[in-house]
Motif scaffolding. Structure first.
Motif, PDB file in Angstrom:
ATOM      1  N   ASP A 237       4.164   7.194 -51.239  1.00  0.00           N
ATOM      2  CA  ASP A 237       3.335   7.002 -52.427  1.00  0.00           C
ATOM      3  C   ASP A 237       4.090   6.370 -53.597  1.00  0.00           C
ATOM      4  O   ASP A 237       3.577   5.454 -54.252  1.00  0.00           O
ATOM      5  N   ARG A 238       5.295   6.820 -53.882  1.00  0.00           N
ATOM      6  CA  ARG A 238       6.024   6.302 -55.055  1.00  0.00           C
ATOM      7  C   ARG A 238       6.294   4.809 -54.923  1.00  0.00           C
ATOM      8  O   ARG A 238       6.072   4.039 -55.857  1.00  0.00           O
ATOM      9  N   PHE A 239       6.742   4.371 -53.749  1.00  0.00           N
ATOM     10  CA  PHE A 239       6.987   2.949 -53.535  1.00  0.00           C
ATOM     11  C   PHE A 239       5.697   2.150 -53.610  1.00  0.00           C
ATOM     12  O   PHE A 239       5.647   1.080 -54.236  1.00  0.00           O
ATOM     13  N   LEU A 240       4.641   2.650 -52.989  1.00  0.00           N
ATOM     14  CA  LEU A 240       3.379   1.915 -52.961  1.00  0.00           C
ATOM     15  C   LEU A 240       2.800   1.737 -54.357  1.00  0.00           C
ATOM     16  O   LEU A 240       2.184   0.702 -54.664  1.00  0.00           O
ATOM     17  N   ARG A 241       3.016   2.712 -55.228  1.00  0.00           N
ATOM     18  CA  ARG A 241       2.520   2.594 -56.598  1.00  0.00           C
ATOM     19  C   ARG A 241       3.270   1.535 -57.396  1.00  0.00           C
ATOM     20  O   ARG A 241       2.785   1.065 -58.428  1.00  0.00           O
ATOM     21  N   SER A 242       4.433   1.131 -56.908  1.00  0.00           N
ATOM     22  CA  SER A 242       5.196   0.086 -57.596  1.00  0.00           C
ATOM     23  C   SER A 242       4.714  -1.320 -57.239  1.00  0.00           C
ATOM     24  O   SER A 242       5.077  -2.290 -57.904  1.00  0.00           O
ATOM     25  N   LEU A 243       3.888  -1.425 -56.211  1.00  0.00           N
ATOM     26  CA  LEU A 243       3.358  -2.727 -55.806  1.00  0.00           C
ATOM     27  C   LEU A 243       2.115  -3.063 -56.630  1.00  0.00           C
ATOM     28  O   LEU A 243       1.339  -2.185 -56.984  1.00  0.00           O
ATOM     29  N   LYS A 244       1.913  -4.334 -56.903  1.00  0.00           N
ATOM     30  CA  LYS A 244       0.777  -4.777 -57.715  1.00  0.00           C
ATOM     31  C   LYS A 244      -0.297  -5.408 -56.833  1.00  0.00           C
ATOM     32  O   LYS A 244      -0.004  -6.127 -55.889  1.00  0.00           O
ATOM     33  N   ASP A 245      -1.543  -5.102 -57.193  1.00  0.00           N
ATOM     34  CA  ASP A 245      -2.702  -5.715 -56.533  1.00  0.00           C
ATOM     35  C   ASP A 245      -2.690  -5.511 -55.018  1.00  0.00           C
ATOM     36  O   ASP A 245      -2.964  -6.424 -54.236  1.00  0.00           O
ATOM     37  N   VAL A 246      -2.389  -4.283 -54.606  1.00  0.00           N
ATOM     38  CA  VAL A 246      -2.327  -3.965 -53.183  1.00  0.00           C
ATOM     39  C   VAL A 246      -3.381  -2.901 -52.864  1.00  0.00           C
ATOM     40  O   VAL A 246      -3.521  -1.913 -53.588  1.00  0.00           O
ATOM     41  N   THR A 247      -4.122  -3.123 -51.778  1.00  0.00           N
ATOM     42  CA  THR A 247      -5.111  -2.156 -51.309  1.00  0.00           C
ATOM     43  C   THR A 247      -4.558  -1.416 -50.104  1.00  0.00           C
ATOM     44  O   THR A 247      -4.016  -2.040 -49.180  1.00  0.00           O
ATOM     45  N   LEU A 248      -4.697  -0.087 -50.102  1.00  0.00           N
ATOM     46  CA  LEU A 248      -4.193   0.732 -49.005  1.00  0.00           C
ATOM     47  C   LEU A 248      -5.313   1.019 -48.010  1.00  0.00           C
ATOM     48  O   LEU A 248      -6.445   1.307 -48.401  1.00  0.00           O
ATOM     49  N   HIS A 249      -4.977   0.967 -46.725  1.00  0.00           N
ATOM     50  CA  HIS A 249      -5.967   1.191 -45.671  1.00  0.00           C
ATOM     51  C   HIS A 249      -5.439   2.250 -44.709  1.00  0.00           C
ATOM     52  O   HIS A 249      -4.347   2.095 -44.142  1.00  0.00           O
ATOM     53  N   GLN A 250      -6.205   3.311 -44.491  1.00  0.00           N
ATOM     54  CA  GLN A 250      -5.814   4.342 -43.538  1.00  0.00           C
ATOM     55  C   GLN A 250      -6.039   3.838 -42.112  1.00  0.00           C
ATOM     56  O   GLN A 250      -7.056   3.210 -41.820  1.00  0.00           O
ATOM     57  N   PHE A 251      -5.075   4.138 -41.244  1.00  0.00           N
ATOM     58  CA  PHE A 251      -5.149   3.708 -39.847  1.00  0.00           C
ATOM     59  C   PHE A 251      -4.820   4.908 -38.966  1.00  0.00           C
ATOM     60  O   PHE A 251      -4.202   5.874 -39.419  1.00  0.00           O
ATOM     61  N   TYR A 252      -5.198   4.864 -37.700  1.00  0.00           N
ATOM     62  CA  TYR A 252      -5.044   6.038 -36.832  1.00  0.00           C
ATOM     63  C   TYR A 252      -3.593   6.324 -36.465  1.00  0.00           C
ATOM     64  O   TYR A 252      -3.260   7.436 -36.036  1.00  0.00           O
ATOM     65  N   ASP A 253      -2.707   5.332 -36.641  1.00  0.00           N
ATOM     66  CA  ASP A 253      -1.329   5.498 -36.175  1.00  0.00           C
ATOM     67  C   ASP A 253      -0.431   4.512 -36.914  1.00  0.00           C
ATOM     68  O   ASP A 253      -0.843   3.381 -37.215  1.00  0.00           O
TER      69      ASP A 253
END
Length: 278
Positions: A115-131
Motif C-alpha cells: 500500500d505505501r509504495f502504491l500510494r506514491s504512484l500517480k494516476d494509477v488504478t488498482l485491480h484485484q486479481f485471483y493470484d
C-alpha cells in the motif's frame, strides 16, 4: 528412478505457494498449479497428488479464513508447515517505464501489503486479481501496455517480464505461514505443534474451561482464532495451535478432558514446527 512427488498449490507457476512447496519438499517435487484452494484439498483427498500446500495466515494481514473452513470440512491432516518471507515486486512488459504504468494488478493481499509504495504512484488504478503470479501471466499473455503486476521475482522470470521495482512491500517483516496437507497423519520429530478445531457447549465459561485445561498442564497456547458456524448464528468454531504432539501424555490428558466441554473436537494434525525461509 523414484517418481517425483506431485504437490498441489493454489495459483499459477511463480506463485508464493509454489515457492513454499519447493521450500518444504525441495526441488525434487513437482508443483501442480490449481485454480482454487478447494481444488488443492480435493486433489489431495482423491489422490491426484501426494500432498498439497496452502497459506493459513500472514503476519501483516492475518488469517486466510477460507482455508480454515476447508480444514474443518475435509478429512485431511496437517503434516508440516513452512513460514515464507514474502517479497513483493512490481513488473511489466519489457520496455515499460514506471512512469507509464496506469494499471496495477495483483491479489488483494499483495495490493494491501504494498500500500505505501502504491500510494506514491500517480494516476494509477488498482485491480484485484485471483493470484499474484496469475496477474503476471495475464499481462504477459495479453501483452498489456501501461500495466504492471505485483508478484514474485520467479513470476517475472517465468513470464518474461521486466522488474520495475523490487521489494515494494510496506513492512519487511512480511511472512506467510503455509501448511502441508496429506491424507495420512505423521509422527513429528523434534519440537512439535498440534492444530485442532473445536466448538464449545453452549454454556457460560465453556471456552475458559477448555483453554484452562492446557494451562493447568503447562501446554503453551500458540494461536487461537474463531470462525462463525454456518447455520448457527452467534456460535463459533475455535481454531487452536498448541505446543507438543497429540501423543504427548499431558496433551492427551487435556484433549481427553476437553471432550466434556465441547460439542465437537477435531485434531487437524501434529507436526514438526516449520522453518522460516527468508
Amino acid at each position: 528412478m523414484a517418481q517425483r512427488q506431485k504437490i498441489a498449490f493454489q495459483g499459477e507457476y511463480g506463485a508464493f505457494s509454489e515457492q513454499a512447496a519447493l521450500a518444504f519438499f525441495g526441488n525434487g517435487c513437482t508443483p501442480v498449479p490449481r485454480e482454487g484452494f478447494r481444488d488443492v484439498f480435493q486433489d489431495v483427498l482423491t489422490k491426484k497428488v501426494s500432498a498439497g500446500i496452502v497459506p493459513v495466515e500472514n503476519s501483516l494481514f492475518g488469517s486466510v479464513h477460507q482455508n480454515f473452513d476447508l480444514l474443518q470440512e475435509f478429512p485431511l491432516s496437517i503434516v508440516g508447515e513452512v513460514k515464507l518471507r514474502i517479497r513483493m515486486n512490481l513488473m511489466s512488459l519489457p520496455g515499460t517505464s514506471l512512469r507509464s504504468v496506469r494499471n496495477v494488478y495483483s491479489h488483494p493481499q499483495a495490493l494491501g501489503q504494498s500500500d505505501r509504495f502504491l500510494r506514491s504512484l500517480k494516476d494509477v488504478t488498482l485491480h484485484q486479481f485471483y493470484d499474484t503470479a496469475g496477474a503476471a501471466k495475464m499481462i504477459a499473455e495479453q501483452q498489456l501496455t501501461g500495466a504492471a503486476a505485483i508478484a514474485s521475482l520467479q513470476a517475472a522470470e517465468h513470464y518474461g517480464l521486466k522488474v520495475l521495482k523490487k521489494g515494494i512491500e510496506t513492512d519487511r517483516q512480511n511472512f506467510t505461514r503455509f501448511v502441508v496437507l496429506s491424507r495420512t497423519p505423521v509422527r513429528p520429530r523434534g519440537a512439535a505443534k498440534t492444530s485442532l478445531i473445536f466448538s464449545t457447549n453452549h454454556a457460560p465459561g465453556s471456552l475458559v474451561q477448555c483453554l484452562s485445561l492446557f494451562a493447568e498442564r503447562g501446554v503453551n497456547l500458540l494461536k487461537i482464532e474463531s470462525r462463525p458456524i454456518v447455520g448457527r448464528p452467534w456460535e463459533y468454531l475455535f481454531f487452536v495451535d498448541v505446543a507438543g504432539s497429540s501423543t504427548d501424555e499431558h496433551l492427551v490428558s487435556a484433549l481427553t478432558e476437553m471432550k466434556e466441554h465441547t460439542s465437537s473436537l477435531k485434531i487437524l494434525g501434529s507436526y514438526t514446527i516449520g522453518k522460516v525461509v527468508r
